[in-house]
Each structure stands twice: as C-alpha cells, then as structure tokens.
Design a protein around this motif. Structure first.
Motif, PDB file in Angstrom:
ATOM      1  N   GLN A   3       0.837  -1.206   0.000  1.00  0.00           N
ATOM      2  CA  GLN A   3       0.000   0.000   0.000  1.00  0.00           C
ATOM      3  C   GLN A   3       0.869   1.252   0.000  1.00  0.00           C
ATOM      4  O   GLN A   3       0.369   2.356   0.105  1.00  0.00           O
ATOM      5  N   ARG A   4       2.175   1.049  -0.045  1.00  0.00           N
ATOM      6  CA  ARG A   4       3.069   2.209   0.029  1.00  0.00           C
ATOM      7  C   ARG A   4       2.973   3.073  -1.215  1.00  0.00           C
ATOM      8  O   ARG A   4       2.850   2.551  -2.328  1.00  0.00           O
ATOM      9  N   LEU A   5       3.099   4.383  -1.010  1.00  0.00           N
ATOM     10  CA  LEU A   5       3.215   5.284  -2.146  1.00  0.00           C
ATOM     11  C   LEU A   5       4.572   5.039  -2.807  1.00  0.00           C
ATOM     12  O   LEU A   5       5.567   4.776  -2.116  1.00  0.00           O
ATOM     13  N   SER A   6       4.596   5.124  -4.115  1.00  0.00           N
ATOM     14  CA  SER A   6       5.849   4.929  -4.850  1.00  0.00           C
ATOM     15  C   SER A   6       6.363   6.284  -5.327  1.00  0.00           C
ATOM     16  O   SER A   6       5.647   7.293  -5.292  1.00  0.00           O
ATOM     17  N   SER A   7       7.594   6.271  -5.837  1.00  0.00           N
ATOM     18  CA  SER A   7       8.151   7.522  -6.373  1.00  0.00           C
ATOM     19  C   SER A   7       7.303   8.007  -7.546  1.00  0.00           C
ATOM     20  O   SER A   7       7.144   9.217  -7.754  1.00  0.00           O
ATOM     21  N   ARG A   8       6.709   7.071  -8.282  1.00  0.00           N
ATOM     22  CA  ARG A   8       5.854   7.454  -9.416  1.00  0.00           C
ATOM     23  C   ARG A   8       4.590   8.165  -8.924  1.00  0.00           C
ATOM     24  O   ARG A   8       4.151   9.167  -9.492  1.00  0.00           O
ATOM     25  N   ASP A   9       4.000   7.633  -7.828  1.00  0.00           N
ATOM     26  CA  ASP A   9       2.824   8.310  -7.241  1.00  0.00           C
ATOM     27  C   ASP A   9       3.177   9.747  -6.867  1.00  0.00           C
ATOM     28  O   ASP A   9       2.389  10.668  -7.050  1.00  0.00           O
ATOM     29  N   ILE A  10       4.381   9.918  -6.312  1.00  0.00           N
ATOM     30  CA  ILE A  10       4.803  11.266  -5.901  1.00  0.00           C
ATOM     31  C   ILE A  10       4.978  12.155  -7.148  1.00  0.00           C
ATOM     32  O   ILE A  10       4.504  13.290  -7.185  1.00  0.00           O
ATOM     33  N   ALA A  11       5.621  11.610  -8.169  1.00  0.00           N
ATOM     34  CA  ALA A  11       5.854  12.399  -9.398  1.00  0.00           C
ATOM     35  C   ALA A  11       4.533  12.874 -10.003  1.00  0.00           C
ATOM     36  O   ALA A  11       4.432  13.993 -10.522  1.00  0.00           O
ATOM     37  N   LEU A  12       3.511  12.034  -9.904  1.00  0.00           N
ATOM     38  CA  LEU A  12       2.209  12.374 -10.503  1.00  0.00           C
ATOM     39  C   LEU A  12       1.475  13.480  -9.741  1.00  0.00           C
ATOM     40  O   LEU A  12       0.453  13.984 -10.202  1.00  0.00           O
ATOM     41  N   ARG A  13       1.999  13.857  -8.574  1.00  0.00           N
ATOM     42  CA  ARG A  13       1.353  14.900  -7.761  1.00  0.00           C
ATOM     43  C   ARG A  13       1.773  16.308  -8.166  1.00  0.00           C
ATOM     44  O   ARG A  13       1.394  17.289  -7.517  1.00  0.00           O
ATOM     45  N   LYS A  14       2.576  16.439  -9.220  1.00  0.00           N
ATOM     46  CA  LYS A  14       3.011  17.761  -9.680  1.00  0.00           C
ATOM     47  C   LYS A  14       1.813  18.695  -9.854  1.00  0.00           C
ATOM     48  O   LYS A  14       0.838  18.348 -10.543  1.00  0.00           O
ATOM     49  N   GLY A  15       1.879  19.863  -9.178  1.00  0.00           N
ATOM     50  CA  GLY A  15       0.816  20.853  -9.342  1.00  0.00           C
ATOM     51  C   GLY A  15      -0.478  20.519  -8.622  1.00  0.00           C
ATOM     52  O   GLY A  15      -1.440  21.286  -8.698  1.00  0.00           O
ATOM     53  N   GLY A  16      -0.522  19.378  -7.932  1.00  0.00           N
ATOM     54  CA  GLY A  16      -1.755  18.976  -7.235  1.00  0.00           C
ATOM     55  C   GLY A  16      -1.713  19.392  -5.776  1.00  0.00           C
ATOM     56  O   GLY A  16      -1.082  20.387  -5.418  1.00  0.00           O
ATOM     57  N   SER A  17      -2.379  18.586  -4.921  1.00  0.00           N
ATOM     58  CA  SER A  17      -2.388  18.963  -3.495  1.00  0.00           C
ATOM     59  C   SER A  17      -0.963  18.842  -2.947  1.00  0.00           C
ATOM     60  O   SER A  17      -0.207  17.941  -3.353  1.00  0.00           O
ATOM     61  N   PRO A  18      -0.581  19.744  -2.038  1.00  0.00           N
ATOM     62  CA  PRO A  18       0.810  19.784  -1.591  1.00  0.00           C
ATOM     63  C   PRO A  18       1.291  18.448  -1.015  1.00  0.00           C
ATOM     64  O   PRO A  18       0.577  17.776  -0.269  1.00  0.00           O
TER      65      PRO A  18
END
Ligand code: KIV
Length: 281
Positions: A3-18
């Motif tokens: 269930q861990r967030l991956s680096s890809r999940d983080i990358a996809l947050r560009k410009g989204g919620s902080p």
C-alpha cells in the motif's frame, strides 16, 4: 500488495495537493508520522539532530542503511527516501550506482536522494536508467557547506539564481522524479517550480513549491543547537522530556517510584514440593 506510495505516485502529484514530507530516522517516530505524510526522508541531517555532529558530512552509508531499515519497519504507507551520504556517490556514476543499489536492496525503500545540479545530471541519468528512482536536491546543499561558506540562503543574486534554475532543469531532464529545493529566495523557488515537470519539495524555499519537507526534530523542539527562520515549532518535546525525567529522578530519590502498583507480587501459591530423599536426577 504494498500500500506504500511509490516515487511514481509522488511524481504524478506535480501541481496537485501539496506533498507532505518529514525526516525520519527511527521506527517509533516513523510509526507516529506514517499516517500523516506522503514521504519520509531518512536524511543525512541525522548526523546533526541524532548524532550531535556539527555538519552532515560524517554520516556513513551503513548509518543511512540501518536507519532506513528502522524507518521501513515502522511504516507501511509513506514513500521512504534515503539520502546518499557525502562521499558515497560524488566520485563516479558507478560508485553512485553501487551505493544506491546497496541502499535499495538492503533497505527496500522507494528511492534515494542526492545533492547536486548540473554536475550530477549524468549520474542521475545513469541511476534512473538502471532502476533507481532519484530525488535531486538543489539550492542550499549541506554536503557542500565547506565550499559555499556555510549554511546560507541561495539565489540572492541574479547569477546565483540563474545557476540554480539551470541545476533544477538539468536534474529534471536527467530523470529525477522530484527535486528538493533548499534555502532559496521565494522568487527562485517559484521559477523552478514553474520550469520543471516534476514536483519541487521545499525546505526554507516558501510555499511556492509543490510540497514541503522539514527536519522533524526542528518542528518538535527536539533540536535546538540551531533553529533556522523557516522552522515553525509545533511542539516542545525537548522540554516535555526534561520535565518528565526530572519528575522521575525526584520520585526515585524520594523512594516514591517504584510504587506498589509497579511491583510484582508473590503470584499464586503453589503447594510446596516434598523434598526428595532419593538420588538427584
Ligand atoms: O538531510 C536532510 O534531512 C535533508 C532535508 C533537509 C531535505 O536533506
């Protein structure tokens, strides 16, 4: 499945919620923070806030791995990123891969972080093409404290700002999935955040970034050797520890602790065994 967030999940947050990131070095602290954060960074700041060093330079790969393993054991949701220590990656991209591969395989974390801009772009490309997600780190780079004249705000002159913006663009083009922007003026943090396609994670770089990272001991009042302007104190745990230990010491000295409620009783009575007169077994 993890269930861990991956680096890809983080990358996809560009410009989204902080994106919310804290530093973590131990299993219990990782457990307390895990439900509330997206990223946990096992930063080489551990050298200063845990080990009492005056800079981050004395942290070793072994320390980073041991603390990384502790943080992984204490958490289940956050993406865990391990800082590559000074000297473990600068000499060559092959050295960098060996250090990063040890970290990734022995810790099981989501990514590594390394400090540097244009000069590290080739290394970042080498690592990312070989399966190592990399968080880059530009602006104030604590591992370069001896060459930049101390921990000072970056990007105050136009030349300095241009160079740091070029650093950020270079590491993003090289494949970094996110970029820590440390200790820069707000206008530069905003320009970087607009210019790169990956999230910027600021520390002392204003709310113009896509997320924030902070040294946990700083916001909890557990490190007071030096408190930068960008730190906000959310708790005074250092004072709470001092008060609690003072109360314990007073109780021990007055024989109030341990009290009857802290003492083991005799337990259930068992019939006394008859003494054997025969041979010992
Ligand atoms: O080592 C660390 O904790 C860091 C953060 C300050 C970004 O690099």
């Amino acid at each position: 499945m993890s269930q861990r967030l991956s680096s890809r999940d983080i990358a996809l947050r560009k410009g989204g919620s902080p994106i919310v990131c804290t530093t973590a070095y131990t299993a219990p602290m990782a457990g307390f923070m895990d439900p509330h954060v997206d990223l946990m960074l096992v930063g080489d700041s551990m050298g200063m806030v845990i080990y009492g060093m005056s800079t981050t330079l004395g942290v070793t790969l072994e320390m980073a791995i041991a603390h990384g393993q502790a943080v992984m054991r204490g958490s289940s949701k956050a993406c865990v990123v391990i800082d590559l220590p000074f000297g473990s990656y600068q000499a060559s991209k092959v050295d960098a891969f060996k250090a990063a591969a040890r970290v990734m395989s022995e810790v099981g974390c989501g990514a590594v972080k390394l400090e540097g801009g244009q000069e590290m772009a080739e290394t970042i490309e080498y690592l990312t093409q070989r399966g190592v997600p990399v968080m880059a780190h530009v602006g104030l780079k604590p591992q370069s404290v001896n060459t930049v004249g101390g921990f000072r705000v970056q990007g105050r002159t136009a030349d300095e700002a241009r160079a740091i913006l070029a650093d950020a663009k270079a590491v993003a083009s090289a494949g970094a999935f996110s970029i820590v922007v440390e200790g820069t003026v707000e206008s530069l943090a905003r320009d970087i955040t607009r210019a790169v396609p990956v999230p910027t994670i600021g520390i002392g770089a204003s709310s113009a970034c896509d997320g924030q990272v902070i040294v946990t001991e700083d916001i909890l009042g557990l490190y007071s050797a030096f408190t930068p302007k960008f730190v906000k104190r959310y708790a005074e745990l250092g004072l709470a520890v001092s008060d609690a230990v003072a109360a314990y010491a007073a109780d021990v000295r007055a024989r109030r602790f341990p009290g009857p409620e802290n003492v083991y009783g005799p337990g259930p009575k068992t019939p006394a065994k008859k003494k054997s007169r025969g041979k010992k077994r």
